[in-house]
Design an enzyme around this catalytic site. Structure first.
Site, PDB file in Angstrom:
ATOM      1  N   GLN A 111       0.807  -1.217   0.000  1.00 44.99           N
ATOM      2  CA  GLN A 111       0.000   0.000   0.000  1.00 44.99           C
ATOM      3  C   GLN A 111       0.840   1.267   0.000  1.00 44.99           C
ATOM      4  O   GLN A 111       0.332   2.350  -0.282  1.00 44.99           O
ATOM      5  CB  GLN A 111      -0.941   0.017   1.204  1.00 44.99           C
ATOM      6  CG  GLN A 111      -0.227   0.212   2.541  1.00 44.99           C
ATOM      7  CD  GLN A 111      -1.160   0.066   3.728  1.00 44.99           C
ATOM      8  OE1 GLN A 111      -1.593  -1.044   4.039  1.00 44.99           O
ATOM      9  NE2 GLN A 111      -1.456   1.177   4.390  1.00 44.99           N
ATOM     10  N   CYS A 117      -5.125   0.699   3.788  1.00 42.43           N
ATOM     11  CA  CYS A 117      -5.221  -0.720   4.137  1.00 42.43           C
ATOM     12  C   CYS A 117      -6.638  -1.241   3.948  1.00 42.43           C
ATOM     13  O   CYS A 117      -6.847  -2.378   3.533  1.00 42.43           O
ATOM     14  CB  CYS A 117      -4.766  -0.937   5.570  1.00 42.43           C
ATOM     15  SG  CYS A 117      -5.649   0.045   6.806  1.00 42.43           S
ATOM     16  N   HIS A 253      -5.961  -1.109  11.665  1.00 43.54           N
ATOM     17  CA  HIS A 253      -5.396  -1.669  10.430  1.00 43.54           C
ATOM     18  C   HIS A 253      -6.308  -2.756   9.891  1.00 43.54           C
ATOM     19  O   HIS A 253      -6.737  -3.655  10.619  1.00 43.54           O
ATOM     20  CB  HIS A 253      -4.008  -2.240  10.717  1.00 43.54           C
ATOM     21  CG  HIS A 253      -3.254  -2.654   9.495  1.00 43.54           C
ATOM     22  ND1 HIS A 253      -3.091  -1.845   8.388  1.00 43.54           N
ATOM     23  CD2 HIS A 253      -2.592  -3.813   9.201  1.00 43.54           C
ATOM     24  CE1 HIS A 253      -2.371  -2.478   7.478  1.00 43.54           C
ATOM     25  NE2 HIS A 253      -2.056  -3.683   7.951  1.00 43.54           N
TER      26      HIS A 253
END
Length: 346
Positions: A111, A117, A253
């Protein structure tokens, strides 16, 4: 073969400046951090190893761009579980990278310095979903995360959520329709007419945050997007079964859970930090981290519905044969074919 989606900007002056600032920020302190983590691992009896990774030398600010999941509540439809394994019938282990020798998980992506994410998690899900549905294991289906970032309205490089409605209503085109830029971008920069050639999901639903519910969903529907809270020790994860030992919170995340193992009591997870981190871009995380007050693994987990699961009954030849035989031997079927059988020479 790994496709580094930010390779085309890696040589730019901006990226070079970031690299230099990272090195000057970290100096030798990253090794001190790793030593501290390994000491905490030993003291706690955790089953993993810390070491230098692609994240180790990043500054605090740069690390913040490697996470970026916003835990905002949204109306999540409950997962339809009528066809799911029961808690007592689920397999003891599942790995969609090796499902009867076949791989339904696309390669690890990167990424870059963008809090996307959430987009990589959901896109990885759509890629795997498509491979399962079309029974095309081993295909490196590469779909456009940039379209999800620039066109969906779900999030940006400053973060986003796991909400697959866009994947059901609009879908994503191939990577070539809008290559990843690690920026917010604008939807008008995407290839004209991309909406006419997209991959979609048939449906989706949310999963309860328990180890059993996560395993049931993985075994029944395939790999699943999910989220958790990342601490600084995780940035230096090299191998083993992760559990929190030390460090400060880096942020939320989103990741992609591709399997689990009851013997080792861990989930198998695909990350979006490239192959220079973890176990070639993957990590294993202990079941205990689902109920951890810090890590909270499995938050906002969803399953894409409609693909035919290889883990349940789908491609088992003997099951198909039994079903065919049962149908053939039914009274209605025998009545229809009996006149034909009577004409066959004995």
């Amino acid at each position: 073969m790994l496709k580094n989606k930010i390779g085309f900007i890696a040589g730019s002056a901006a990226m070079l400046a970031v690299a230099v600032s990272s090195l000057s920020f970290a100096g030798d302190s990253f090794q001190d951090e790793i030593n501290t983590i390994n000491a905490a691992i030993k003291q706690s009896g955790a089953q993993w190893q810390a070491g230098e990774t692609s994240m180790s030398r990043l500054s605090k600010e740069e690390r913040a761009h490697r996470v970026g999941y916003n835990f905002e509540k949204f109306k999540a439809k409950p997962l339809v579980t009528s066809k799911a394994y029961t808690a007592t019938s689920i397999p003891s282990s599942v790995d969609w990278r090796d499902m009867n020798g076949q791989n339904f998980v696309t390669p690890v992506r990167d990424q870059g310095q963008c809090g996307s994410c959430w987009a990589f998690s959901m896109t990885a899900g759509l890629e795997a979903y498509t491979l399962i549905k079309n029974n095309t294991p081993g295909q490196d289906l590469d779909l456009s995360e940039q379209v999800l970032i620039s066109c969906s309205g779900i999030g940006s490089c400053d973060g986003g959520t796991i909400n697959p409605d866009y994947l059901q209503s609009t879908g994503l085109p191939a990577e070539s329709a809008y290559p990843y830029t690690a920026t917010d971008g604008t939807c008008s920069d995407a290839q004209q007419g991309w909406q006419n050639n997209t991959y979609k999901i048939d449906g989706w639903g949310s999963i309860d945050q328990t180890a059993t519910a996560l395993k049931q969903a993985i075994a029944t529907y395939g790999p699943i997007p999910a989220a958790f809270e990342v601490y600084s020790d995780f940035m230096n994860y090299k191998s083993g079964v992760y559990s929190y030992t030390s460090g400060t919170l880096e942020g939320g995340h989103a990741i992609f859970v591709v399997g689990y193992n009851d013997s080792g009591k861990y989930f198998i997870v695909k990350n979006s930090w490239g192959t220079g981190w973890g176990e070639d871009g993957f990590f294993r995380i202990a079941y205990s981290q689902v109920t951890s007050s810090k890590v909270k693994f499995g938050m906002s987990a969803v399953a894409y519905q409609g693909a035919k699961s290889q883990a349940s009954d789908s491609n088992d030849y003997s099951a198909k044969l039994q079903q065919s035989t049962a149908a053939f031997n039914s009274d209605d079927t025998m009545k229809r074919i009996q006149p034909i059988l009577n004409q066959v020479p004995q």
